[in-house]
Design an enzyme around this catalytic site. Sequence first.
Site, PDB file in Angstrom:
ATOM      1  N   ARG A 133       4.089   4.688   0.176  1.00 27.01           N
ATOM      2  CA  ARG A 133       5.504   4.659   0.070  1.00 27.01           C
ATOM      3  C   ARG A 133       6.478   5.087   1.026  1.00 27.01           C
ATOM      4  O   ARG A 133       7.508   5.621   0.784  1.00 27.01           O
ATOM      5  CB  ARG A 133       5.968   4.818  -1.415  1.00 27.01           C
ATOM      6  CG  ARG A 133       5.440   4.063  -2.561  1.00 27.01           C
ATOM      7  CD  ARG A 133       6.016   4.233  -3.996  1.00 27.01           C
ATOM      8  NE  ARG A 133       5.938   5.377  -4.322  1.00 27.01           N
ATOM      9  CZ  ARG A 133       4.991   5.713  -5.235  1.00 27.01           C
ATOM     10  NH1 ARG A 133       3.842   5.003  -5.400  1.00 27.01           N
ATOM     11  NH2 ARG A 133       4.927   7.211  -5.648  1.00 27.01           N
ATOM     12  N   THR A 147       1.918   8.723 -10.353  1.00 24.92           N
ATOM     13  CA  THR A 147       2.067   8.645  -8.666  1.00 24.92           C
ATOM     14  C   THR A 147       3.482   9.049  -8.389  1.00 24.92           C
ATOM     15  O   THR A 147       3.764   9.579  -7.074  1.00 24.92           O
ATOM     16  CB  THR A 147       2.014   6.905  -8.299  1.00 24.92           C
ATOM     17  OG1 THR A 147       2.153   7.130  -6.927  1.00 24.92           O
ATOM     18  CG2 THR A 147       2.954   6.292  -9.216  1.00 24.92           C
ATOM     19  N   ASP A 185      10.533   6.542  -3.849  1.00 26.33           N
ATOM     20  CA  ASP A 185      10.225   5.672  -2.789  1.00 26.33           C
ATOM     21  C   ASP A 185      10.952   5.789  -1.573  1.00 26.33           C
ATOM     22  O   ASP A 185      12.265   5.632  -1.473  1.00 26.33           O
ATOM     23  CB  ASP A 185      10.508   3.988  -3.385  1.00 26.33           C
ATOM     24  CG  ASP A 185       9.655   2.917  -2.422  1.00 26.33           C
ATOM     25  OD1 ASP A 185       9.280   3.182  -1.720  1.00 26.33           O
ATOM     26  OD2 ASP A 185       9.105   2.110  -3.255  1.00 26.33           O
ATOM     27  N   ARG A 220      10.519   4.006   1.145  1.00 27.80           N
ATOM     28  CA  ARG A 220      10.863   2.755   2.102  1.00 27.80           C
ATOM     29  C   ARG A 220      12.158   2.329   2.392  1.00 27.80           C
ATOM     30  O   ARG A 220      12.711   2.273   1.499  1.00 27.80           O
ATOM     31  CB  ARG A 220       9.660   1.901   1.423  1.00 27.80           C
ATOM     32  CG  ARG A 220       8.199   2.292   1.474  1.00 27.80           C
ATOM     33  CD  ARG A 220       7.292   1.328   0.893  1.00 27.80           C
ATOM     34  NE  ARG A 220       7.614   1.081  -0.530  1.00 27.80           N
ATOM     35  CZ  ARG A 220       7.156   0.322  -1.422  1.00 27.80           C
ATOM     36  NH1 ARG A 220       5.820  -0.408  -1.080  1.00 27.80           N
ATOM     37  NH2 ARG A 220       7.185   0.210  -2.656  1.00 27.80           N
ATOM     38  N   LYS A 256      12.237  -5.046  -3.267  1.00 26.05           N
ATOM     39  CA  LYS A 256      11.928  -5.871  -2.031  1.00 26.05           C
ATOM     40  C   LYS A 256      12.946  -7.007  -2.013  1.00 26.05           C
ATOM     41  O   LYS A 256      13.553  -7.509  -0.977  1.00 26.05           O
ATOM     42  CB  LYS A 256      10.461  -6.213  -1.929  1.00 26.05           C
ATOM     43  CG  LYS A 256       9.677  -4.945  -1.740  1.00 26.05           C
ATOM     44  CD  LYS A 256       8.310  -5.423  -1.654  1.00 26.05           C
ATOM     45  CE  LYS A 256       7.233  -4.361  -1.457  1.00 26.05           C
ATOM     46  NZ  LYS A 256       5.717  -4.867  -1.427  1.00 26.05           N
TER      47      LYS A 256
END
Length: 358
Positions: free
Chosen positions: A249, A269, A281, A283, A309
Amino acid sequence: MRLQHEHVAVERALAEIRAGRPVTIMDGAAAVLAVAAEGLDATLAAEFGALAAGTARLVLPAARLRRLGLERARPGVVALPRLDPARIERLTLALDATIDAPVSPAVPLDDVALELARLALVLPAMVLAEVAAPDAGVLRVAASAIAAYRAGEVQRLRIVGRGPVPLAGAPDSEFVVFRGGEGLRDQVAVVVGRPDLAGVVPVRLHSACLTGDLFGSLACDCGDQLRDTARRMAAGAGGIILYLDHEGRGTGIANKMRAYQLQSQGFDTFDADEALGFDPDGRRFDFAAAMLRQLGVTKVRLLTNNPVKTDALRTAGLEVVAEERVFGRQTAANLRYLSAKRDRAGHAIDIKPPPDQA
């Protein structure tokens, strides 16, 4: 040419930080010496101290401060009257560590140093100090160049190579390699079959996962999703898989393995990443939209379970006409991972109870 020079300076600074060497971050008349906290040993501490003036400081992100017992929404700074590698490692990594000194608010140069660490894919913890001699042979980089680097990488995104690659289950495929975007490697668009680029194109944004994609790790569902998507596209009218350098990530493979070690001790996680100082996250997907545009795609049917996304492509101006779910194997080893993605990140995942609970 000035902007190109500044971009190159950031790339060189990333290499220096990853190699454990300090850089000087400049902001007008202000300058700080910065080195990654990870791997700081006695030798490097002595070399850093010889170049520094005054008291050094450790810059930690809000996520790590929360692990240390402080509820903070912003990064903070701990004074380092002495460059003690053991103390720095404890504050940066130890699970049972607590804050041992007052924490001051981070200033803009501290924020820039943390961004440099994230770009370099090292732990987000930096040791900073005023510079004794700005021209001491240490690489200099402008704070503004570091702050603008991510956006610049999107603008510099370009195709550098392409060629046919027959895949199992998708023999008519082409790899299109892009330079730029995120991470430290090239990005790849896998064009499966002959999709109608003027129409609605099936698209998957797939973050690279060395453990799952290449080695078939049971701890995630990434490899299954990747191969199943390629087969589904090949059986239909084709599509495009964007294979993005987003390992862990966006934290990088080394930090992903640190997080895996924590997960083996009972962390999920997201908690594992927070213990290391990362947000849930890291990203960004704006460059993925730029890749699609360069391929001539403006309308997509997005194969994803992740609403982030979808939102990212829409924000970037692409038309997401529909969404389609992507499934992987559920195993005893990935059940907690899948549950965390569903419950904490809003992924659309249907989880079947284990056989003994059905």
